[in-house]
Design an enzyme around this catalytic site. Structure first.
Site, PDB file in Angstrom:
ATOM      1  N   ASN A   9       0.878  -1.175   0.000  1.00  0.00           N
ATOM      2  CA  ASN A   9       0.000   0.000   0.000  1.00  0.00           C
ATOM      3  C   ASN A   9       0.911   1.219   0.000  1.00  0.00           C
ATOM      4  O   ASN A   9       1.456   1.580   1.033  1.00  0.00           O
ATOM      5  CB  ASN A   9      -0.887  -0.042   1.249  1.00  0.00           C
ATOM      6  CG  ASN A   9      -1.725   1.220   1.406  1.00  0.00           C
ATOM      7  OD1 ASN A   9      -1.853   2.011   0.481  1.00  0.00           O
ATOM      8  ND2 ASN A   9      -2.296   1.391   2.596  1.00  0.00           N
ATOM      9  N   TRP A  10       1.067   1.808  -1.164  1.00  0.00           N
ATOM     10  CA  TRP A  10       2.017   2.926  -1.283  1.00  0.00           C
ATOM     11  C   TRP A  10       1.500   4.201  -0.635  1.00  0.00           C
ATOM     12  O   TRP A  10       2.257   5.138  -0.434  1.00  0.00           O
ATOM     13  CB  TRP A  10       2.312   3.230  -2.749  1.00  0.00           C
ATOM     14  CG  TRP A  10       2.947   2.121  -3.522  1.00  0.00           C
ATOM     15  CD1 TRP A  10       3.315   0.880  -3.047  1.00  0.00           C
ATOM     16  CD2 TRP A  10       3.283   2.137  -4.912  1.00  0.00           C
ATOM     17  NE1 TRP A  10       3.865   0.144  -4.074  1.00  0.00           N
ATOM     18  CE2 TRP A  10       3.859   0.884  -5.226  1.00  0.00           C
ATOM     19  CE3 TRP A  10       3.158   3.095  -5.928  1.00  0.00           C
ATOM     20  CZ2 TRP A  10       4.302   0.573  -6.514  1.00  0.00           C
ATOM     21  CZ3 TRP A  10       3.597   2.782  -7.205  1.00  0.00           C
ATOM     22  CH2 TRP A  10       4.165   1.535  -7.494  1.00  0.00           C
ATOM     23  N   LYS A  11       0.194   4.256  -0.391  1.00  0.00           N
ATOM     24  CA  LYS A  11      -0.429   5.487   0.120  1.00  0.00           C
ATOM     25  C   LYS A  11      -0.091   6.652  -0.817  1.00  0.00           C
ATOM     26  O   LYS A  11       0.033   6.432  -2.030  1.00  0.00           O
ATOM     27  CB  LYS A  11       0.017   5.746   1.571  1.00  0.00           C
ATOM     28  CG  LYS A  11      -0.137   4.495   2.442  1.00  0.00           C
ATOM     29  CD  LYS A  11       0.035   4.732   3.899  1.00  0.00           C
ATOM     30  CE  LYS A  11      -0.123   3.404   4.637  1.00  0.00           C
ATOM     31  NZ  LYS A  11      -0.045   3.542   6.079  1.00  0.00           N
ATOM     32  N   HIS A  95      -9.390   1.423   4.785  1.00  0.00           N
ATOM     33  CA  HIS A  95      -8.133   1.652   5.505  1.00  0.00           C
ATOM     34  C   HIS A  95      -8.381   2.654   6.633  1.00  0.00           C
ATOM     35  O   HIS A  95      -9.175   3.583   6.481  1.00  0.00           O
ATOM     36  CB  HIS A  95      -7.066   2.175   4.539  1.00  0.00           C
ATOM     37  CG  HIS A  95      -5.709   2.166   5.141  1.00  0.00           C
ATOM     38  ND1 HIS A  95      -5.300   3.138   6.020  1.00  0.00           N
ATOM     39  CD2 HIS A  95      -4.675   1.289   5.038  1.00  0.00           C
ATOM     40  CE1 HIS A  95      -4.073   2.848   6.422  1.00  0.00           C
ATOM     41  NE2 HIS A  95      -3.674   1.739   5.841  1.00  0.00           N
ATOM     42  N   GLU A  97      -6.799   5.088   7.618  1.00  0.00           N
ATOM     43  CA  GLU A  97      -6.579   6.501   7.236  1.00  0.00           C
ATOM     44  C   GLU A  97      -7.792   7.047   6.488  1.00  0.00           C
ATOM     45  O   GLU A  97      -8.139   8.223   6.631  1.00  0.00           O
ATOM     46  CB  GLU A  97      -5.292   6.610   6.397  1.00  0.00           C
ATOM     47  CG  GLU A  97      -4.054   6.379   7.264  1.00  0.00           C
ATOM     48  CD  GLU A  97      -2.878   5.744   6.548  1.00  0.00           C
ATOM     49  OE1 GLU A  97      -2.838   5.739   5.306  1.00  0.00           O
ATOM     50  OE2 GLU A  97      -1.971   5.236   7.248  1.00  0.00           O
ATOM     51  N   GLU A 167      -5.399  -4.579  10.598  1.00  0.00           N
ATOM     52  CA  GLU A 167      -4.357  -3.580  10.803  1.00  0.00           C
ATOM     53  C   GLU A 167      -4.630  -2.789  12.084  1.00  0.00           C
ATOM     54  O   GLU A 167      -5.401  -1.819  12.062  1.00  0.00           O
ATOM     55  CB  GLU A 167      -4.329  -2.598   9.628  1.00  0.00           C
ATOM     56  CG  GLU A 167      -4.053  -3.241   8.296  1.00  0.00           C
ATOM     57  CD  GLU A 167      -3.463  -2.246   7.308  1.00  0.00           C
ATOM     58  OE1 GLU A 167      -2.347  -2.486   6.840  1.00  0.00           O
ATOM     59  OE2 GLU A 167      -4.102  -1.217   7.043  1.00  0.00           O
ATOM     60  N   GLY A 173       2.476   2.458  10.678  1.00  0.00           N
ATOM     61  CA  GLY A 173       3.439   3.535  10.485  1.00  0.00           C
ATOM     62  C   GLY A 173       4.165   3.950  11.759  1.00  0.00           C
ATOM     63  O   GLY A 173       4.839   4.977  11.787  1.00  0.00           O
ATOM     64  N   SER A 213       3.402  -1.889  10.428  1.00  0.00           N
ATOM     65  CA  SER A 213       4.847  -1.990  10.661  1.00  0.00           C
ATOM     66  C   SER A 213       5.389  -3.399  10.399  1.00  0.00           C
ATOM     67  O   SER A 213       6.329  -3.830  11.057  1.00  0.00           O
ATOM     68  CB  SER A 213       5.201  -1.516  12.073  1.00  0.00           C
ATOM     69  OG  SER A 213       4.824  -0.152  12.233  1.00  0.00           O
ATOM     70  N   GLY A 234       2.801  -1.084   4.250  1.00  0.00           N
ATOM     71  CA  GLY A 234       2.905   0.333   3.895  1.00  0.00           C
ATOM     72  C   GLY A 234       4.346   0.707   3.623  1.00  0.00           C
ATOM     73  O   GLY A 234       4.891   0.460   2.548  1.00  0.00           O
ATOM     74  N   GLY A 235       4.989   1.308   4.617  1.00  0.00           N
ATOM     75  CA  GLY A 235       6.345   1.848   4.463  1.00  0.00           C
ATOM     76  C   GLY A 235       7.331   0.907   3.785  1.00  0.00           C
ATOM     77  O   GLY A 235       8.070   1.321   2.870  1.00  0.00           O
TER      78      GLY A 235
HETATM   79  P1  PGA Z   1       2.847   0.402   7.612  1.00  0.00           P
HETATM   80  O1  PGA Z   1       1.369   0.631   6.974  1.00  0.00           O
HETATM   81  O2  PGA Z   1       3.329  -0.902   7.057  1.00  0.00           O
HETATM   82  O3  PGA Z   1       3.645   1.566   7.118  1.00  0.00           O
HETATM   83  O4  PGA Z   1       2.669   0.376   9.076  1.00  0.00           O
HETATM   84  C1  PGA Z   1       0.509  -0.428   6.800  1.00  0.00           C
HETATM   85  C2  PGA Z   1      -0.782   0.081   6.189  1.00  0.00           C
HETATM   86  O5  PGA Z   1      -1.237   1.149   6.588  1.00  0.00           O
HETATM   87  O6  PGA Z   1      -1.361  -0.567   5.314  1.00  0.00           O
END
Ligand code: PGA
Length: 250
Positions: A9-11, A95, A97, A167, A173, A213, A234-235
């Site tokens: 998930n590149w966001k 998600h 966010e 999640e 993050g 994470s 994500g990251g």
């Molecule tokens: P993260 O994000 O791996 O950077 O914690 C995961 C996500 O939000 O899908």
């Protein structure tokens, strides 16, 4: 046998060229994945990433969201039909966010889920509790309510296409990963809930991903848990070597 999936998930990261370079680097440097690899790219990258993935057996494309209405006067929004037309296979929905910053609630997410399925794509449906809920030890009930409210109107046939991503918000993050036991506890609880609603066969074949994470160092341990079928990353999905290491941990 349920499918193993590692989804990035590149966001809101990567310019167009950076995104294509990332996908190329992941494709070039590896053995064939043992499950599905999904790139959750920004909308404007989708068509070009789809071209890069043409002919690849184990790689798929995801959008990070779509609008709940089929089409119309919604300036700036992207429809499910548009996503299909550029080659998206999956859509990440719900998600945390999106829930937090864009006020996406259960009813809206149920609508989005219906539309994504109706158009022949598969939702990667996110759920997960904030820290306060975890600390009050009501996280299982909290996540169960999220799933019931947005997914449990689906019939068995449609539900079978849904991928679930657990999640915990406190792990996203933050560098604070859920322990493999914490992940396993929730994944097993989700699977038990699915078994109750849809029967053991559907529950057993549903892929439940962990996100928060997850990285090149901890992926193997998380993925070794019996009910953890991969990850939503994500990251660490932004760095080709890290993402490749996570893919190899599947
Ligand atoms: P993260 O994000 O791996 O950077 O914690 C995961 C996500 O939000 O899908």
């Amino acid at each position: 046998m349920r499918q193993k999936i590692v989804a990035g998930n590149w966001k809101m990261n990567k310019t167009f060229q950076e995104g294509l370079d990332l996908v190329s680097a992941v494709l070039e440097n590896g053995e064939e994945p043992r499950g599905l690899v999904v790139f959750g790219a920004p909308y404007v990258h989708l068509q070009a990433v789809a071209q890069l993935l043409k002919g690849q057996k184990n790689y798929r494309l995801a959008a990070q969201n779509c609008h709940q209405e089929e089409k119309g006067a919604y300036t700036g929004e992207i429809s499910a039909d548009m996503l299909v037309s550029v080659g998206a296979d999956f859509v990440i929905l719900g998600h945390s966010e999106r829930r937090q910053y864009f006020e996406e609630g259960s009813a809206m997410l149920a609508q989005k889920t219906d539309l994504v399925l109706q158009k022949g794509m598969r939702p990667i449906f996110c759920c997960g509790e904030p820290l306060g809920i975890r600390e009050s030890n009501t996280h299982v009930q909290y996540v169960a309510a999220q799933l019931k409210e947005s997914l449990f109107h689906l019939n068995e046939f449609d539900f079978a296409k849904v991928v679930i991503a657990y999640e915990p918000i406190w792990a996203i993050g933050t560098g604070r990963t859920a322990s493999s036991d914490q992940a396993q506890e929730m994944h097993a609880a989700i699977r038990a809930l699915l078994a109750e609603k849809y029967g053991a066969a559907v529950a057993d074949s549903t892929s439940i991903l962990y996100g928060g994470s997850c990285n090149a160092q901890n992926a193997q341990e998380l993925f070794s848990m019996p009910d953890v079928d991969g990850g939503l990353i994500g990251g660490a999905s932004l760095k080709p070597d890290d993402f490749r290491a996570i893919i190899n941990a599947m």
